[in-house]
Motif scaffolding. Structure first.
Motif, mmCIF file in Angstrom:
data_model
loop_
_atom_site.group_PDB
_atom_site.id
_atom_site.type_symbol
_atom_site.label_atom_id
_atom_site.label_comp_id
_atom_site.label_asym_id
_atom_site.label_seq_id
_atom_site.Cartn_x
_atom_site.Cartn_y
_atom_site.Cartn_z
ATOM 1 N N SER A 92 0.818 -1.220 0.000
ATOM 2 C CA SER A 92 0.000 0.000 0.000
ATOM 3 C C SER A 92 0.849 1.266 0.000
ATOM 4 C CB SER A 92 -0.954 0.031 1.213
ATOM 5 O OG SER A 92 -1.717 -1.138 1.281
ATOM 6 N N ASN A 93 2.047 1.190 -0.571
ATOM 7 C CA ASN A 93 2.931 2.353 -0.664
ATOM 8 C C ASN A 93 2.488 3.172 -1.879
ATOM 9 O OD1 ASN A 93 4.950 4.187 -0.306
ATOM 10 N ND2 ASN A 93 6.635 2.784 -0.786
ATOM 11 N N LEU A 94 1.441 3.932 -1.667
ATOM 12 C CA LEU A 94 0.710 4.554 -2.778
ATOM 13 C C LEU A 94 1.575 5.536 -3.569
ATOM 14 C CD1 LEU A 94 -2.112 4.299 -3.932
ATOM 15 C CD2 LEU A 94 -2.834 6.194 -2.493
ATOM 16 N N LYS A 95 2.474 6.248 -2.896
ATOM 17 C CA LYS A 95 3.276 7.256 -3.602
ATOM 18 C C LYS A 95 4.233 6.632 -4.603
ATOM 19 C CE LYS A 95 6.845 7.461 0.007
ATOM 20 N NZ LYS A 95 7.516 8.331 0.999
ATOM 21 N N ARG A 96 4.510 5.308 -4.452
ATOM 22 C CA ARG A 96 5.382 4.623 -5.413
ATOM 23 C C ARG A 96 4.572 3.924 -6.511
ATOM 24 N NH1 ARG A 96 9.593 7.541 -4.083
ATOM 25 N NH2 ARG A 96 10.304 7.199 -1.915
ATOM 26 N N VAL A 97 3.283 3.854 -6.322
ATOM 27 C CA VAL A 97 2.433 3.173 -7.316
ATOM 28 C C VAL A 97 1.850 4.171 -8.322
ATOM 29 C CG1 VAL A 97 0.377 1.744 -7.659
ATOM 30 C CG2 VAL A 97 1.842 1.355 -5.686
ATOM 31 N N LEU A 98 1.385 5.304 -7.821
ATOM 32 C CA LEU A 98 0.667 6.263 -8.677
ATOM 33 C C LEU A 98 1.486 6.802 -9.850
ATOM 34 C CD1 LEU A 98 -1.418 8.272 -6.059
ATOM 35 C CD2 LEU A 98 -2.229 6.578 -7.699
ATOM 36 N N PRO A 99 2.827 6.945 -9.747
ATOM 37 C CA PRO A 99 3.564 7.486 -10.894
ATOM 38 C C PRO A 99 3.398 6.700 -12.195
ATOM 39 C CG PRO A 99 4.921 7.628 -8.938
ATOM 40 C CD PRO A 99 3.688 6.857 -8.551
ATOM 41 N N ALA A 151 -5.595 1.676 -7.851
ATOM 42 C CA ALA A 151 -4.465 1.694 -6.918
ATOM 43 C C ALA A 151 -4.882 2.293 -5.579
ATOM 44 C CB ALA A 151 -3.310 2.491 -7.532
ATOM 45 N N MET A 152 -5.638 3.376 -5.596
ATOM 46 C CA MET A 152 -6.083 4.000 -4.349
ATOM 47 C C MET A 152 -7.026 3.094 -3.571
ATOM 48 S SD MET A 152 -6.737 7.959 -5.397
ATOM 49 C CE MET A 152 -5.476 8.951 -6.163
ATOM 50 N N ALA A 153 -8.003 2.519 -4.281
ATOM 51 C CA ALA A 153 -8.974 1.663 -3.599
ATOM 52 C C ALA A 153 -8.306 0.402 -3.055
ATOM 53 C CB ALA A 153 -10.114 1.305 -4.554
ATOM 54 N N ARG A 154 -7.404 -0.191 -3.841
ATOM 55 C CA ARG A 154 -6.700 -1.402 -3.405
ATOM 56 C C ARG A 154 -5.813 -1.096 -2.199
ATOM 57 N NH1 ARG A 154 -4.497 -6.243 -5.697
ATOM 58 N NH2 ARG A 154 -3.367 -7.231 -3.990
ATOM 59 N N SER A 155 -5.112 0.019 -2.264
ATOM 60 C CA SER A 155 -4.245 0.386 -1.150
ATOM 61 C C SER A 155 -5.047 0.671 0.111
ATOM 62 C CB SER A 155 -3.426 1.626 -1.555
ATOM 63 O OG SER A 155 -2.627 2.077 -0.496
ATOM 64 N N TRP A 156 -6.148 1.403 -0.057
ATOM 65 C CA TRP A 156 -6.996 1.731 1.098
ATOM 66 C C TRP A 156 -7.579 0.467 1.723
ATOM 67 C CZ3 TRP A 156 -12.326 4.590 0.803
ATOM 68 C CH2 TRP A 156 -12.722 4.980 2.093
ATOM 69 N N LEU A 157 -8.021 -0.474 0.872
ATOM 70 C CA LEU A 157 -8.574 -1.741 1.374
ATOM 71 C C LEU A 157 -7.529 -2.512 2.169
ATOM 72 C CD1 LEU A 157 -10.757 -3.976 1.448
ATOM 73 C CD2 LEU A 157 -9.878 -4.757 -0.761
ATOM 74 N N ASP A 158 -6.302 -2.603 1.621
ATOM 75 C CA ASP A 158 -5.256 -3.368 2.304
ATOM 76 C C ASP A 158 -4.910 -2.741 3.650
ATOM 77 O OD1 ASP A 158 -5.203 -5.120 0.239
ATOM 78 O OD2 ASP A 158 -3.420 -4.289 -0.730
ATOM 79 N N VAL A 159 -4.870 -1.416 3.717
ATOM 80 C CA VAL A 159 -4.537 -0.753 4.982
ATOM 81 C C VAL A 159 -5.629 -0.996 6.021
ATOM 82 C CG1 VAL A 159 -4.274 1.510 6.070
ATOM 83 C CG2 VAL A 159 -3.023 0.980 3.990
ATOM 84 N N TYR A 187 1.355 1.692 9.967
ATOM 85 C CA TYR A 187 1.382 3.142 10.159
ATOM 86 C C TYR A 187 2.426 3.832 9.293
ATOM 87 C CZ TYR A 187 -1.625 1.825 13.946
ATOM 88 O OH TYR A 187 -2.671 1.306 14.666
ATOM 89 N N HIS A 188 3.278 3.069 8.623
ATOM 90 C CA HIS A 188 4.240 3.658 7.696
ATOM 91 C C HIS A 188 3.553 4.261 6.471
ATOM 92 C CE1 HIS A 188 5.937 0.253 9.907
ATOM 93 N NE2 HIS A 188 7.111 0.913 9.920
ATOM 94 N N VAL A 189 2.440 3.689 6.086
ATOM 95 C CA VAL A 189 1.758 4.142 4.857
ATOM 96 C C VAL A 189 0.377 4.714 5.143
ATOM 97 C CG1 VAL A 189 3.009 2.534 3.362
ATOM 98 C CG2 VAL A 189 0.892 1.792 4.462
ATOM 99 N N LEU A 190 0.069 4.862 6.420
ATOM 100 C CA LEU A 190 -1.293 5.268 6.764
ATOM 101 C C LEU A 190 -1.614 6.674 6.265
ATOM 102 C CD1 LEU A 190 -3.792 4.197 8.227
ATOM 103 C CD2 LEU A 190 -2.959 5.295 10.310
ATOM 104 N N ASP A 191 -0.620 7.561 6.307
ATOM 105 C CA ASP A 191 -0.877 8.937 5.905
ATOM 106 C C ASP A 191 -1.085 9.079 4.405
ATOM 107 O OD1 ASP A 191 1.763 8.201 5.502
ATOM 108 O OD2 ASP A 191 2.430 10.299 5.461
ATOM 109 N N GLN A 192 -0.772 8.039 3.626
ATOM 110 C CA GLN A 192 -0.969 8.101 2.177
ATOM 111 C C GLN A 192 -2.395 7.738 1.760
ATOM 112 O OE1 GLN A 192 2.041 5.980 -0.085
ATOM 113 N NE2 GLN A 192 3.489 6.086 1.624
ATOM 114 N N GLN A 193 -3.184 7.209 2.698
ATOM 115 C CA GLN A 193 -4.483 6.667 2.340
ATOM 116 C C GLN A 193 -5.582 7.718 2.516
ATOM 117 O OE1 GLN A 193 -3.939 3.779 1.034
ATOM 118 N NE2 GLN A 193 -1.842 3.886 1.856
#
Length: 1090
Positions: free
Chosen positions: A434-441, A452-460, A497-503
């Motif tokens: 769910s490291n969204l900032k590395r997926v969206l580019p 990508a956003m929905a998948r990342s949010w679901l996983d978190v 919590y490492h990727v929580l702020d990206q969601q």
């Protein structure tokens, strides 16, 4: 009238319906709400078999089996002309035109009988919607069949209860995809560049619509998946707990459905690409992943510090070194892996890694022995009762290995990003954690970014739930800091919590991120402005009210152009909007808020109404009933009335298609005040047909009489709607057919009365209205014995009156024929006339007299007997009213334009026709005004108090009473205080009983029938006298003249008081001429004897 408008060969009997389509078992509509459980255990849609059209038109020519029956001569003639035109189009003997014609006809036939799986219940004698195959594969439309027809067919089946609405949504999606495929395949290599581009755009729009239908099904049609306890083998694993959480949490469930929807779209795109271009992935070399060049380089003992020293997959990251440039082909493999992951094909991606020699990479995609860790029921079923994860977590604890895998993937994605490694490799690992900032580019389109956003949010969300099972967790303060972006803890124990702020925090935030060009690629934010992307975002947010407003804002006419019947630029969007409204109405049938329900009714009806108008403008009358029947009562009635008026001058087949659309999809008579009925529509059409319609006249008003002549013809043609035969498949077919015929008789008698008062002028031209009526009714009345019962007094009276009018207009046509012959002979010198021409005139005059005596001397009952018993008692204060709309005609037949002065003068003249006693004691009131609808017409209103024998008791005089006597003077042009010779040509005439407040109590037909007797019988006698004089000039006996004189003078006939003063003077003149002719004939006989 029976109509069979679409040719088709006789079809075999369809197979029995499977239980799924049993109307009885599907009688109770299933209600659905977002994520609601469904009664059906399967989400796969059984395909529709037969559509709205229920039986085809029999061929005109003999087909070897039977000769079709065509009871209506007009329809038969139309078919003969069409067949002749088809055969005249055959060119030469090569058969090319013949086979093309056969193709077209085959497409109309709708395929063989095996194509139909069931009949939807309305077996109409017409070609409407094509059948849909009942096969495992999705249905591909026939050549020439439109998506509009398919959509109507599917929707009709759902409304009838033959198919659940969620399955219909899937069929809508498949129909759009099939139509898109057909357009792409048809345009390939056959069109110019610009045309090909336009066709590709149209195909893409259909795919966008298919995506919207797919999302609607995923969110509102797909039921909740029940997680059976049998799937859980204790002790539970982290994957099982994740599936359990997603099944009950609404936010997680929303994310899951969005992810599955977007993965399904990507998978469909891959299949399409594979179908068109071959294999969609795996374009790398077979040696990819083995790193042969780097391996050979190391074997040569080179000591370059920038090149890796080992060839395991961790070497570039661990050693901080690179591969040789030729080995960068590995990025192509990762791009294919990303493509498969994007389509939800994890197993296929793993197999691709293994086939490329990178089994270690497959292990990073599917850890824990290849178990699919996606929190869905399908993944749970695929994993089965594997004990691998249980064994791992029994040793390390629930979720610990899960967190380690996530943490490792996070570290890998960050390390690759620091070293400017491959973007796809970075994205593949970032997706796992769910490291969204590395997926969206690398997400260059809207669908990929949203996925990508929905998948990342679901996983978190799942990771947060599983983090509760940790034995050692950060304290509350540290967790709060982590959620606010302060990552003090860097180990796996603090995951996620490492990727929580990206969601995103909610679905609204997710959609806002898609609009932000700082967060996503500019192509993604630009795509948010596309119509179907906006539709999909509204569906995801659950804002149905805003979705409806959005659709109407796109479809509604501009403010400067409020003509909703204009041609529309985006019919596909109108179709989509109408079907979305109808699907949402049925899915939200019970569980719906009042505000949304009102929006679905008000805005939804506007969209459906617009779509019906579009179908009507495209001559698809057979489809309009499916949608118009879903409108509110008043709107539905007004729409059908307008369409029937616009199709009044069309062919019988076109009119019949519209008639079927109304009678099949609407109840004949409705007990529900909120729903329209066919009976109400017909009554409104009949009523409006008699209203004065505004006309555009020439500047000098020279064409007023002609325009009114055309209006009378239009009045007569309206009766055609009552003379069609409904399809036998509708309930109470026989009863409805009989009611329509009775109503046709009643309305035709009303029109006959009006027509008789405007056909008094002695000219050879036939009045078009009454004879058109007789032609339309001729055939339906042949079957009256089987449809109506003469025992009903009202039916019997109407039948008798119709027969009277039939006799009258037969006499009228014969007289005008004689007058035409007489005028033609008068234009020629007597010496130049042949014996045949003289004999023709004599024969026509004799036929006129013969028919006249049949009408005047009826033994059983007088012609148009107006004897009627009043339904009111003398104790009740009842008034009689007679209202007429008429045109003032000069003796030449031209129109006299009315004004306030002439209206005042006419009012005074009408008052003067009654004596003072009647004016005072019967409270006579006369009102004449210029018509507000037509400046060439006047509105005349007469009102008086009822009296014994005229409004009370039995009306034995058969002359219509006081009001008829006053109005007759105006029709005959004999008003003493008005311009001499000016008469009133009637346009509409009604009479009724009313109370003191003017409220209508009941019709008073005896007044109008008596008025017709006052006008028609004296005119008939005068015409007969005219024919007698013509015969006497030819040397025939004057016995008929004596009979007419005796008839008028007889007190038993009651004819004398029907004559006005001028008519009596004209009668005496004719009598004098007859006596003179008789005396001359006697003198000639004496001279010949001497």
């Amino acid at each position: 009238m029976e109509v069979d408008p679409s040719p088709s060969p006789p079809s075999s009997r369809p197979p029995p319906l499977p239980g799924y389509f049993d109307p009885e078992s599907s009688g109770r509509r299933e209600e659905y709400r977002r994520y609601r459980k469904r009664m059906s255990s399967s989400n796969v849609s059984p395909l529709l078999g037969s559509s709205l059209s229920k039986s085809s038109e029999a061929r005109l020519l003999y087909d070897g089996g039977s000769i079709p029956r065509r009871p209506n001569a007009g329809l038969l003639l139309e078919d003969i002309k069409q067949e002749a035109q088809d055969y005249s189009n055959l060119e030469g003997l090569d058969g090319s035109r013949m086979f093309s014609s056969a193709k077209r006809r085959a497409s109309l036939d709708g395929g063989s009988a095996s194509d139909a799986a069931y009949s939807s219940g309305r077996q109409a004698a017409r070609q409407t919607l094509k059948p849909v195959k009942m096969e495992d594969d999705m249905y591909v439309p026939h050549e020439g069949e439109t998506s509009f027809t398919m959509f109507a067919s599917l929707l009709d089946s759902a409304i009838q209860g033959l198919m659940p609405f969620p399955d219909v949504i899937l069929q809508f999606e498949r129909t759009c995809r099939n139509a898109s495929d057909s357009i792409r395949s048809a345009a390939t290599g056959k069109l110019r560049v610009v045309e090909d581009k336009l066709m590709q755009q149209k195909a893409q729009l259909l795919l966008d619509e298919a995506a919207s239908w797919s999302l609607l099904w995923c969110l509102y049609g797909k039921g909740n998946e029940d997680l059976s306890e049998e799937l859980f083998v204790p002790p539970t694993t982290s994957h099982q707990e994740a599936c359990r959480f997603v099944a009950v949490d609404l936010t997680a469930q929303l994310c899951l459905r969005i992810v599955l929807w977007l993965e399904g779209l990507a998978s469909e795109a891959l299949d399409l690409e594979k179908k068109v271009r071959g294999s969609h992935v795996g374009s790398y070399l077979p040696s990819s992943g083995v790193w042969h060049r780097t391996q050979r380089y190391l074997k040569r003992n080179n000591n370059d510090s920038t090149i890796v020293k080992h060839v395991d997959f961790d070497a570039p990251t661990r050693e901080g070194a690179q591969l040789l440039p030729d080995d960068k082909q590995d990025e192509l493999l990762l791009e294919d892996i990303w493509t498969l992951l994007r389509a939800g094909r994890l197993e296929e991606a793993s197999e691709l890694c293994r086939s490329a020699g990178q089994a270690w990479r497959a292990a990073t995609l599917c850890p824990f022995g290849g178990i699919d860790m996606f929190p869905s029921l399908d993944a749970l079923l695929r994993n089965g009762k594997s004990r691998t994860l249980q064994a791992i977590e029994l040793e390390s604890g629930i979720g610990r290995q899960w967190r380690l895998w996530k943490w490792a993937s996070y570290c890998a994605s960050e390390k690759i990003a620091e070293q400017d490694g491959g973007c796809y490799e970075m994205a593949v690992y970032a997706l796992q954690c769910s490291n969204l900032k590395r997926v969206l580019p690398i997400c260059m389109d809207w669908e990929s970014a949203c996925w990508a956003m929905a998948r990342s949010w679901l996983d978190v969300q799942v990771d947060l739930v599983l983090s509760q099972y940790q034995t050692s967790r950060p304290d509350g303060r540290q967790l709060d800091d982590d959620m606010n972006g302060a990552q003090n803890s860097v180990g796996p124990e603090s995951w996620p919590y490492h990727v929580l702020d990206q969601q995103p925090r909610n679905i609204t935030a997710l959609l806002q991120n898609l609009h932000s060009s700082d967060f996503v690629h500019e192509n993604v934010s630009r795509a948010c402005r596309e119509q179907h992307r906006q539709i999909e975002m509204n569906l995801m947010s659950g804002d149905i009210a805003h979705l409806l407003d959005l659709l109407w804002s796109w479809l509604s006419p501009a403010e400067e152009d409020q003509n909703t019947a204009r041609p529309l630029d985006d019919p596909e969007m109108i179709r989509f909007g109408a079907h979305v409204v109808l699907v949402l109405r049925y899915i939200f049938s019970d569980e719906i808020e009042d505000e949304l329900e009102e929006k679905l009714v008000t805005v939804g009806d506007l969209i459906i109404n617009l779509y019906v108008r579009y179908l009507f403008s495209e001559d698809q009358e057979e489809l309009v009933g499916v949608y118009a029947s879903q409108l509110q009562r008043d709107l539905c009635i007004n729409l059908f009335v307008e369409m029937m008026e616009l199709r009044l001058n069309s062919s019988l087949h076109t009119m019949y298609k519209l008639f079927l659309s109304a009678v099949e999809y609407l109840p004949f008579s409705s007990g529900d005040a909120s729903k329209a009925s066919f009976e109400e529509i017909i009554e409104r059409v009949l009523s409006r047909s008699r209203q004065t319609k505004p006309s555009k006249y020439d500047e000098d008003f020279s064409d007023v009489a002609h325009q009114h002549h055309l209006q009378s013809l239009q009045k007569a043609m309206v009766i055609q709607w009552l003379c069609f035969t409904p399809p036998p498949s509708i309930p109470d077919f026989q009863m409805i057919t009989g009611k329509l015929l009775i109503r046709a008789l009643m309305h035709s008698n009303t029109l006959f009365r009006e027509f008789s008062l405007i056909s008094m002028r002695r000219v050879p031209e036939l009045p078009a209205g009454p004879h058109k009526l007789l032609a339309i009714l001729a055939e339906p009345l042949k079957q009256k014995e089987n449809l109506i019962s003469p025992e009903d007094q009202e039916v019997s009276d109407n039948l008798q009156e119709f027969e009277d009018w039939h006799e009258y207009y037969s006499l009228d046509a014969t007289y005008r024929n004689w007058l035409k012959v007489e005028m033609q002979n008068a234009a020629v010198s007597p010496d130049m006339l042949s014996a045949e021409e003289n004999d023709q005139a004599v024969a026509a005059a004799k036929e006129t007299l013969e028919l006249a005596f049949l009408l005047l001397k009826k033994d059983e009952r007088p012609w148009l007997d107006a004897v009627e018993s009043s339904p009111f008692e003398p104790s009740q204060p009842i008034f009689l009213e007679l209202h007429a709309c008429a045109m003032l005609c000069l003796p030449s037949g031209e129109c006299m334009l009315p004004d306030a002065t002439s209206c005042t003068a006419l009012t005074s003249a009408l008052y003067s026709t009654a004596n003072e006693e009647d004016v005072l004691h019967r409270q006579l009131k006369v009102d004449v005004q210029v018509s507000s609808r037509d400046p060439c017409c006047i509105e005349v209103a007469l009102r008086c108090l009822a009296a014994e024998g005229d409004g009370y008791g039995l009306h034995e005089a058969s002359d219509g009473g006081l009001l008829a006597a006053i109005m007759a003077a105006g029709f005959k042009g004999e008003l003493s205080r008005f311009q001499p010779g000016v008469s009133m040509a009637i346009s509409r005439l009604d009479a009724w009983y009313s109370d003191g407040n003017g409220s209508v109590e009941s019709t008073a037909a005896y007044i109008i029938r008596g008025l017709c007797r006052r006008c028609c019988l004296p005119e008939t006698i005068l015409r007969s006298m005219q024919a007698c004089i013509s015969l006497s000039a030819a040397g025939n006996s004057l016995d008929d003249c004596d009979k007419l004189i005796e008839l008028v003078g007889s007190s038993e006939s009651g004819m004398l008081h029907l004559f006005s003063q001028q008519q009596l003077q004209e009668f005496l003149i004719f009598e004098r001429e007859c006596l003179i002719s008789k005396m001359e004939l006697e003198e000639e006989q004496l001279s010949s004897d001497s």
